[in-house]
Write an enzyme that holds these catalytic residues in place. Structure first.
Site, PDB file in Angstrom:
ATOM      1  N   GLY A 145       0.832  -1.214   0.000  1.00 18.48           N
ATOM      2  CA  GLY A 145       0.000   0.000   0.000  1.00 18.48           C
ATOM      3  C   GLY A 145       0.865   1.261   0.000  1.00 18.48           C
ATOM      4  CG  ASP A 146       3.230   1.883   3.291  1.00 19.04           C
ATOM      5  OD1 ASP A 146       2.100   2.338   3.548  1.00 19.04           O
ATOM      6  OD2 ASP A 146       3.858   1.128   4.072  1.00 19.04           O
TER       7      ASP A 146
END
Ligand SMILES: Nc1ncnc2c1ncn2[C@@H]1O[C@H](COP(=O)(O)OP(=O)(O)OP(=O)(O)O)[C@@H](O)[C@H]1O
Ligand SMILES: [Mg+2]
Length: 300
Positions: free
Chosen positions: A250-251
């Site tokens: 996600g990052d």
């Protein structure tokens, strides 16, 4: 400039132990230490993609020194506030058949420290991007994100928010440029699990009515859906590959989105590079490098 925020960065100590037993002496057969934290991950991936940025947040003690050194070794610029007491946390990840995680709590952040952080926010200039990701430590005011958004001009500064559903929702009134809920965070906001495409897009549009400009819904191996401010919807499955470890996907997606978007101020370019970056990280141990991301992006 792009600024990422990690209030409670960590050193992540991963160890593997065969036949782990509680209450006994165990010895590792593999170990590594990496800098961790959601905003820190975004900074590392952005840097690897050649996009200048500054990592902000709090560090303390010898572990804090190592977080700063580790970031610098990766070529990242940092401007952390050094706390006088305590030490930045160490998160232990024990990999055997199952993965067990033990996360430290990190140093206490006082109201003076928060004040100092707010001073940093006053450095932001029109055109800057501010990435708010992750949770807020319990020693800090839980409305810290709102306090930040209160003092910056969110029409001029593009704010990207990637955090748990309740914190995320409270930022919407400030018209963040982009939010990146995953499917379960989006579902939590609407009190149901989301499966159907139309339902997901409908929920994203609902968050736009609450103030979000662009909504990027990540769906793990199923890819992602982006609903833009001007009403366009882009969706794509994840690029093909073999899952190794999706921690930080996600990052990486947030970093990839920023890098792709900034090339030509194009949402669809941001979407494509975000998807490639998320998957590139899922297909290896640790965060993907800029080269690995570009290789996957060019395949599409
Ligand atoms: N198993 C997977 N296979 C292929 N791609 C993946 C996989 N998991 C994640 N990705 C890629 O990474 C993107 C973001 O992943 P995900 O939806 O899991 O984010 P997240 O739940 O916010 O992750 P994080 O644990 O970092 O917070 C996805 O949209 C996809 O492109
Ligand atoms: Mg996430």
């Amino acid at each position: 400039m792009i600024y990422t925020v990690t209030f409670n960065p960590s050193l992540d100590y991963t160890m593997r132990i065969k036949n782990f037993q509680t209450g006994a002496l165990n010895r590792t057969n593999y170990e590594e230490i990496r800098v961790g934290g959601k905003g820190v991950n975004v900074s590392i991936v952005l840097t690897s993609l050649g996009v200048p940025n500054v990592a902000l947040g709090f560090i303390a003690g010898f572990t804090g020194d190592q977080i700063e050194t580790g970031m610098k070794q990766l070529g990242c610029e940092t401007n952390f506030i050094r706390l006088p007491n305590g030490f930045s946390r160490i998160n232990v990840k024990l990999q055997e058949e199952q993965e067990t995680e033990m996360n430290g709590m990190g140093p206490a952040v006082s109201s003076d420290d928060c004040e100092q952080f707010m001073m940093r926010m006053k450095m932001l200039r029109p055109g800057d991007i501010l990435v708010l990701s992750g949770s807020i430590p319990t020693s800090m005011p839980q409305d810290m994100y709102e306090k930040i958004l209160d003092i910056i001009d969110t029409d001029q500064i593009r704010v990207i928010v990637d955090t748990s559903s309740n914190l995320l929702r409270r930022t919407l009134a400030y018209r963040p440029f982009l939010i990146k809920p995953n499917l379960s965070e989006l579902g939590e906001m609407f009190g149901r699990s989301l499966v159907e495409y139309d339902d997901i897009v409908g929920c994203a549009r609902h968050l736009q009515e609450e103030g979000a400009r662009n909504v990027l819904v990540s769906m793990g191996s199923a890819g992602a859906i982006l609903v833009t401010q001007d009403g366009q919807v882009f969706s794509a499955p994840a690029p093909s590959g073999n899952l190794v470890d999706s921690i930080g996907a996600g990052d990486s997606m947030v970093a990839g989105f920023i890098a792709g978007y900034l090339e030509r101020n194009s949402m669809v370019d941001g979407f494509a590079k975000g998807l490639a970056a998320g998957s590139a990280t899922a297909y290896k141990q640790g965060l993907a490098t800029g080269e690995e991301i570009t290789a996957i992006a060019q395949r599409a």
